[in-house]
Motif scaffolding. Structure first.
Motif, PDB file in Angstrom:
ATOM      1  N   TRP A  89       0.832  -1.205   0.000  1.00  0.00           N
ATOM      2  CA  TRP A  89       0.000   0.000   0.000  1.00  0.00           C
ATOM      3  C   TRP A  89       0.866   1.254   0.000  1.00  0.00           C
ATOM      4  CZ3 TRP A  89      -3.824   2.663  -1.347  1.00  0.00           C
ATOM      5  CH2 TRP A  89      -4.188   3.846  -0.688  1.00  0.00           C
ATOM      6  N   ARG A  90       1.894   1.272   0.814  1.00  0.00           N
ATOM      7  CA  ARG A  90       2.758   2.452   0.863  1.00  0.00           C
ATOM      8  C   ARG A  90       3.531   2.634  -0.435  1.00  0.00           C
ATOM      9  NH1 ARG A  90       4.611   1.449   7.118  1.00  0.00           N
ATOM     10  NH2 ARG A  90       2.917   2.650   8.082  1.00  0.00           N
ATOM     11  N   GLN A  91       3.795   1.560  -1.149  1.00  0.00           N
ATOM     12  CA  GLN A  91       4.432   1.668  -2.457  1.00  0.00           C
ATOM     13  C   GLN A  91       3.480   2.305  -3.466  1.00  0.00           C
ATOM     14  OE1 GLN A  91       3.554  -1.078  -5.130  1.00  0.00           O
ATOM     15  NE2 GLN A  91       4.254   0.561  -6.472  1.00  0.00           N
ATOM     16  N   SER A  92       2.202   1.978  -3.389  1.00  0.00           N
ATOM     17  CA  SER A  92       1.236   2.514  -4.347  1.00  0.00           C
ATOM     18  C   SER A  92       0.659   3.852  -3.897  1.00  0.00           C
ATOM     19  CB  SER A  92       0.094   1.511  -4.571  1.00  0.00           C
ATOM     20  OG  SER A  92      -0.629   1.291  -3.380  1.00  0.00           O
ATOM     21  N   CYS A  93       1.030   4.288  -2.693  1.00  0.00           N
ATOM     22  CA  CYS A  93       0.565   5.564  -2.149  1.00  0.00           C
ATOM     23  C   CYS A  93       1.795   6.322  -1.656  1.00  0.00           C
ATOM     24  CB  CYS A  93      -0.437   5.298  -1.016  1.00  0.00           C
ATOM     25  SG  CYS A  93      -1.192   6.776  -0.322  1.00  0.00           S
ATOM     26  N   ALA A  94       2.531   6.906  -2.590  1.00  0.00           N
ATOM     27  CA  ALA A  94       3.827   7.517  -2.284  1.00  0.00           C
ATOM     28  C   ALA A  94       3.654   8.811  -1.496  1.00  0.00           C
ATOM     29  CB  ALA A  94       4.588   7.788  -3.570  1.00  0.00           C
ATOM     30  N   MET A  95       4.674   9.125  -0.699  1.00  0.00           N
ATOM     31  CA  MET A  95       4.631  10.306   0.167  1.00  0.00           C
ATOM     32  C   MET A  95       5.796  11.231  -0.154  1.00  0.00           C
ATOM     33  SD  MET A  95       2.611  10.808   3.105  1.00  0.00           S
ATOM     34  CE  MET A  95       2.493  12.247   4.178  1.00  0.00           C
ATOM     35  N   ILE A  96       5.497  12.522  -0.262  1.00  0.00           N
ATOM     36  CA  ILE A  96       6.520  13.551  -0.428  1.00  0.00           C
ATOM     37  C   ILE A  96       6.401  14.500   0.766  1.00  0.00           C
ATOM     38  CG2 ILE A  96       7.311  15.482  -1.852  1.00  0.00           C
ATOM     39  CD1 ILE A  96       6.006  14.030  -4.244  1.00  0.00           C
ATOM     40  N   VAL A 112       9.182   6.716  -9.210  1.00  0.00           N
ATOM     41  CA  VAL A 112       9.685   5.388  -9.555  1.00  0.00           C
ATOM     42  C   VAL A 112       9.055   4.287  -8.703  1.00  0.00           C
ATOM     43  CG1 VAL A 112      11.872   6.346 -10.367  1.00  0.00           C
ATOM     44  CG2 VAL A 112      11.737   5.408  -8.044  1.00  0.00           C
ATOM     45  N   GLN A 113       8.310   4.655  -7.672  1.00  0.00           N
ATOM     46  CA  GLN A 113       7.544   3.657  -6.936  1.00  0.00           C
ATOM     47  C   GLN A 113       6.397   3.103  -7.781  1.00  0.00           C
ATOM     48  OE1 GLN A 113       7.877   6.008  -2.662  1.00  0.00           O
ATOM     49  NE2 GLN A 113       6.126   4.659  -2.983  1.00  0.00           N
ATOM     50  N   GLU A 114       6.086   3.804  -8.890  1.00  0.00           N
ATOM     51  CA  GLU A 114       4.939   3.477  -9.737  1.00  0.00           C
ATOM     52  C   GLU A 114       3.644   3.543  -8.928  1.00  0.00           C
ATOM     53  OE1 GLU A 114       5.585   0.029 -12.287  1.00  0.00           O
ATOM     54  OE2 GLU A 114       7.721   0.117 -11.807  1.00  0.00           O
ATOM     55  N   PRO A 115       3.423   4.693  -8.261  1.00  0.00           N
ATOM     56  CA  PRO A 115       2.260   4.803  -7.382  1.00  0.00           C
ATOM     57  C   PRO A 115       0.979   5.106  -8.136  1.00  0.00           C
ATOM     58  CG  PRO A 115       3.418   6.872  -7.403  1.00  0.00           C
ATOM     59  CD  PRO A 115       4.204   5.932  -8.288  1.00  0.00           C
ATOM     60  N   LYS A 116      -0.131   4.864  -7.469  1.00  0.00           N
ATOM     61  CA  LYS A 116      -1.431   5.287  -7.966  1.00  0.00           C
ATOM     62  C   LYS A 116      -1.839   6.626  -7.350  1.00  0.00           C
ATOM     63  CE  LYS A 116      -3.082   0.594  -8.894  1.00  0.00           C
ATOM     64  NZ  LYS A 116      -4.139  -0.420  -8.613  1.00  0.00           N
ATOM     65  N   ILE A 117      -1.271   6.910  -6.189  1.00  0.00           N
ATOM     66  CA  ILE A 117      -1.546   8.151  -5.475  1.00  0.00           C
ATOM     67  C   ILE A 117      -0.215   8.730  -4.987  1.00  0.00           C
ATOM     68  CG2 ILE A 117      -2.669   9.189  -3.453  1.00  0.00           C
ATOM     69  CD1 ILE A 117      -4.671   6.888  -3.486  1.00  0.00           C
ATOM     70  N   ILE A 118      -0.092  10.058  -5.063  1.00  0.00           N
ATOM     71  CA  ILE A 118       1.024  10.744  -4.425  1.00  0.00           C
ATOM     72  C   ILE A 118       0.449  11.708  -3.404  1.00  0.00           C
ATOM     73  CG2 ILE A 118       2.867  12.447  -4.743  1.00  0.00           C
ATOM     74  CD1 ILE A 118       3.563  11.165  -7.368  1.00  0.00           C
TER      75      ILE A 118
END
Length: 268
Positions: free
Chosen positions: A76-83, A160-166
């Motif tokens: 989940w954290r891979q598909s929901c990246a955090m900045i 590069v995580q290939e997320p669905k959400i940032i």
């Protein structure tokens, strides 16, 4: 669809976020606005599960992410990246390695620890750096870069995580006007070119109105506005920001440069 269903987060007797419900459609660019302490950061950190809700649930595509553990939570954290506002780079490592850290969930910790990155992983990382015009900095230590450059590295790492959400938590708070525009343009291009959903905490109302297609206003942990940027009048903004209104209503709205066409990355 990301669904936040009656989520509350308490710290002792105080509720930082209280009974928040929200739906975010795929591909949206949502700006979360409000004065300091309104609960914006806590909300984003709960979506990413960096903090746990005291009540309520968060669902993505029908899956309850508030119950995930172990490998499922890492996915989940891979598909929901955090900045983050402070970039969260490893200063002593070079830029390329910092970006490659975004591939951890694709390659495994052991390979990353021994820097056994594949040619494909390196190509993906270099492609991301090229898109943000910082490929020439790949070999430099992250701590040697300017704030704006470091934030672009952080965005490349998220991509590069290939997320669905940032999720971007005040990504421009420590940047000057030029780098603010560069970073917000980068987020806008990611949103428009790849269709990645972006939820971005912003203090500046002018920036939020310029870049976001939807604004969510928070006050005292609750949602008090949810609508199109043009629907938020200056009077409503003054009610939302209170004594901080003068800081966010400066009468100047930056006009973003036309989003450059991004080349298709290696992972597209």
């Amino acid at each position: 669809m990301l669904t936040i269903d009656r989520v509350t987060r308490r710290f002792g007797a105080k509720a930082a976020v209280e009974d928040v419900s929200l739906e975010v459609a795929p591909g949206a660019f949502v700006g979360v606005i409000g004065r300091s302490g309104a609960g914006k950061s806590t909300l984003l950190r709960m979506i990413n599960r960096l903090q746990e809700p005291s009540e309520g649930r968060i669902l993505f595509e029908g899956r309850n992410v508030t119950t995930l553990t172990g490998a499922d939570l890492r996915d989940w954290r891979q598909s929901c990246a955090m900045i983050f506002q402070q970039f969260n780079l490893v200063g002593r490592l070079d830029v390329m390695t910092n970006v490659l850290m975004g591939r951890l969930n694709h390659v495994g910790t052991a390979r990353a620890l021994f820097k056994l990155w594949s040619i494909d992983d390196r190509a993906i990382a270099l492609s991301a750096l090229e898109q943000f015009d910082i490929a020439t900095l790949a070999a430099q230590r992250a701590e040697s870069l300017s704030g704006g450059q470091q934030q672009r590295v952080a965005i490349a790492r998220a991509l590069v995580q290939e997320p669905k959400i940032i999720l971007a938590d005040e990504p421009i708070a420590s940047l000057d006007p030029r780098n603010t525009r560069i970073v917000m343009d980068a987020l806008q291009r990611i949103n428009k070119h790849y269709g990645i959903t972006i939820i971005c905490n912003l203090h500046s109302l002018d920036i939020a109105r310029t870049y976001c297609d939807r604004l969510v206003g928070m006050a005292q942990g609750r949602i008090v506005f949810d609508g199109a940027p043009e629907a938020l009048t200056d009077d409503a903004a003054r009610d939302l920001y209170g004594i901080e209104a003068g800081d966010v209503l400066d009468g100047h709205t930056p006009v973003p440069a036309p989003a450059a066409q991004m080349p298709s990355p290696a992972f597209a």
